[in-house]
Design a protein around this motif. Structure first.
Motif, mmCIF file in Angstrom:
data_model
loop_
_atom_site.group_PDB
_atom_site.id
_atom_site.type_symbol
_atom_site.label_atom_id
_atom_site.label_comp_id
_atom_site.label_asym_id
_atom_site.label_seq_id
_atom_site.Cartn_x
_atom_site.Cartn_y
_atom_site.Cartn_z
ATOM 1 N N ALA A 295 7.517 2.193 6.189
ATOM 2 C CA ALA A 295 7.626 2.970 4.949
ATOM 3 C C ALA A 295 9.088 3.120 4.550
ATOM 4 O O ALA A 295 9.428 3.025 3.362
ATOM 5 C CB ALA A 295 6.975 4.341 5.131
ATOM 6 N N SER B 1 12.490 -1.420 -2.176
ATOM 7 C CA SER B 1 12.204 -0.986 -3.546
ATOM 8 C C SER B 1 13.477 -0.579 -4.281
ATOM 9 O O SER B 1 13.666 -0.929 -5.450
ATOM 10 C CB SER B 1 11.219 0.188 -3.541
ATOM 11 O OG SER B 1 9.986 -0.206 -3.008
ATOM 12 N N GLY C 297 5.598 -6.900 -0.425
ATOM 13 C CA GLY C 297 4.501 -6.527 0.470
ATOM 14 C C GLY C 297 4.392 -7.463 1.664
ATOM 15 O O GLY C 297 4.133 -7.025 2.789
ATOM 16 N N LEU D 61 7.150 -6.607 4.000
ATOM 17 C CA LEU D 61 6.820 -5.382 4.731
ATOM 18 C C LEU D 61 5.874 -5.682 5.895
ATOM 19 O O LEU D 61 6.037 -5.147 6.993
ATOM 20 C CB LEU D 61 6.182 -4.348 3.806
ATOM 21 C CG LEU D 61 7.069 -3.755 2.725
ATOM 22 C CD1 LEU D 61 6.259 -2.818 1.835
ATOM 23 C CD2 LEU D 61 8.253 -3.044 3.308
ATOM 24 N N TYR D 62 4.902 -6.548 5.663
ATOM 25 C CA TYR D 62 3.960 -6.900 6.724
ATOM 26 C C TYR D 62 4.685 -7.604 7.864
ATOM 27 O O TYR D 62 4.449 -7.310 9.041
ATOM 28 C CB TYR D 62 2.834 -7.782 6.174
ATOM 29 C CG TYR D 62 1.633 -7.824 7.065
ATOM 30 C CD1 TYR D 62 0.613 -6.902 6.909
ATOM 31 C CD2 TYR D 62 1.514 -8.777 8.075
ATOM 32 C CE1 TYR D 62 -0.499 -6.927 7.731
ATOM 33 C CE2 TYR D 62 0.408 -8.808 8.900
ATOM 34 C CZ TYR D 62 -0.595 -7.881 8.729
ATOM 35 O OH TYR D 62 -1.690 -7.901 9.546
ATOM 36 N N TYR E 184 -5.208 -7.142 3.771
ATOM 37 C CA TYR E 184 -4.019 -6.399 3.336
ATOM 38 C C TYR E 184 -3.440 -7.019 2.070
ATOM 39 O O TYR E 184 -3.138 -6.314 1.103
ATOM 40 C CB TYR E 184 -2.972 -6.392 4.454
ATOM 41 C CG TYR E 184 -1.595 -6.011 3.982
ATOM 42 C CD1 TYR E 184 -1.223 -4.680 3.845
ATOM 43 C CD2 TYR E 184 -0.656 -6.987 3.657
ATOM 44 C CE1 TYR E 184 0.035 -4.325 3.400
ATOM 45 C CE2 TYR E 184 0.606 -6.638 3.217
ATOM 46 C CZ TYR E 184 0.948 -5.314 3.087
ATOM 47 O OH TYR E 184 2.197 -4.984 2.634
ATOM 48 N N THR F 250 2.340 3.171 1.226
ATOM 49 C CA THR F 250 2.633 2.144 2.227
ATOM 50 C C THR F 250 2.095 2.549 3.591
ATOM 51 O O THR F 250 1.479 1.741 4.291
ATOM 52 C CB THR F 250 4.161 1.897 2.314
ATOM 53 O OG1 THR F 250 4.635 1.464 1.044
ATOM 54 C CG2 THR F 250 4.501 0.873 3.373
ATOM 55 N N SER G 214 10.201 -0.011 3.139
ATOM 56 C CA SER G 214 9.672 -0.095 1.772
ATOM 57 C C SER G 214 10.597 0.614 0.789
ATOM 58 O O SER G 214 10.818 0.123 -0.331
ATOM 59 C CB SER G 214 8.269 0.523 1.732
ATOM 60 O OG SER G 214 7.818 0.664 0.416
ATOM 61 N N ASN H 179 5.099 5.953 -3.359
ATOM 62 C CA ASN H 179 5.276 4.587 -2.861
ATOM 63 C C ASN H 179 5.338 4.570 -1.333
ATOM 64 O O ASN H 179 4.691 3.742 -0.686
ATOM 65 C CB ASN H 179 6.548 3.978 -3.456
ATOM 66 C CG ASN H 179 6.745 2.536 -3.075
ATOM 67 O OD1 ASN H 179 5.844 1.737 -3.156
ATOM 68 N ND2 ASN H 179 7.956 2.218 -2.633
ATOM 69 N N THR H 180 6.076 5.488 -0.766
ATOM 70 C CA THR H 180 6.230 5.563 0.686
ATOM 71 C C THR H 180 4.916 5.926 1.362
ATOM 72 O O THR H 180 4.512 5.284 2.336
ATOM 73 C CB THR H 180 7.308 6.605 1.040
ATOM 74 O OG1 THR H 180 8.501 6.268 0.343
ATOM 75 C CG2 THR H 180 7.575 6.640 2.517
ATOM 76 N N ASP I 253 -3.287 -5.136 -1.413
ATOM 77 C CA ASP I 253 -1.933 -4.907 -1.917
ATOM 78 C C ASP I 253 -1.755 -5.535 -3.294
ATOM 79 O O ASP I 253 -1.138 -4.929 -4.176
ATOM 80 C CB ASP I 253 -0.907 -5.467 -0.931
ATOM 81 C CG ASP I 253 0.511 -5.120 -1.310
ATOM 82 O OD1 ASP I 253 0.789 -3.941 -1.591
ATOM 83 O OD2 ASP I 253 1.365 -6.044 -1.320
ATOM 84 N N ASN J 184 -0.896 -3.506 -6.602
ATOM 85 C CA ASN J 184 0.309 -3.850 -7.364
ATOM 86 C C ASN J 184 -0.009 -4.080 -8.837
ATOM 87 O O ASN J 184 0.736 -3.630 -9.714
ATOM 88 C CB ASN J 184 1.001 -5.074 -6.770
ATOM 89 C CG ASN J 184 1.705 -4.765 -5.474
ATOM 90 O OD1 ASN J 184 2.146 -3.650 -5.244
ATOM 91 N ND2 ASN J 184 1.795 -5.762 -4.611
#
Length: 180
Positions: A33, A40, A134, A137-138, A90, A76, A36, A72-73, A94, A98
């Motif tokens: 997070a 962002s 995304g 992030l994964y 996912y 996530t 993220s 947003n956090t 996602d 989005n």
């Protein structure tokens, strides 16, 4: 309702939902997070510098959109809580989120309130950028999971009986030795 109330609500209220998540899950997904937030903000900085979009208003005294630190956090964290370990699911969820976020929230809702305006960035390209973030992030969460590998693995050391001095038992003569 004023824009400031909306922006601060998007920042604070989502955090209250984390009381419904197990503490271990919050701890597990907090690093992704935070990553993220960083990605962002970098994207927003680039977007403002290159003239892709304009943020007309932010939650005072912030300059960045405040929902990054709230909704947003937290989104996530919830997304990874439910979908981590199933990459294609996912990615599909996602992508849908989005599309909804960019088209309904950014363009329609924030645009109509005069908070956000896309200038030279097509919303579809914005969605593609969000999907790429995304995927990053994964990958970051996969890397984080590798850092916290279980310590139950057997040692490759041939000398397994060595222990730090602090863990060795005291000799009998030193036990119960009080200052008398």
């Amino acid at each position: 309702m004023s824009n400031q109330v909306i922006l601060w609500s998007l920042t604070i209220l989502p955090w209250l939902t984390l009381f419904f998540m197990p503490k271990d899950a919050r701890k597990r997904f907090m690093p992704v997070a935070q990553f993220s937030i960083i990605t962002s903000i970098l994207f927003i900085e680039m977007g403002q510098t290159f003239g892709w979009f304009v943020w007309e208003e932010a939650a005072y005294p912030l300059k960045s959109p405040s929902y990054i630190f709230g909704s947003n956090t937290v989104a996530t964290i919830w997304l990874f809580y439910f979908l981590y370990g199933r990459f294609w699911t996912y990615l599909a969820v996602d992508t849908v989120l989005n599309f909804g976020f960019i088209y309904l929230f950014h363009v329609y809702y924030l645009g109509n309130r005069g908070i956000f305006h896309e200038v030279s960035l097509d919303p579809l390209l914005n969605v593609i950028y969000a999907i790429i973030i995304g995927i990053l992030l994964y990958g970051y969460q996969m890397w984080q999971e590798g850092i916290f590998a279980s310590t139950e693995a057997k040692s490759t050391s041939h000398v397994t009986n060595l222990q730090p001095a602090a863990t060795k038992p005291l000799p009998e003569s030193h036990k119960d030795n009080d200052d008398k």
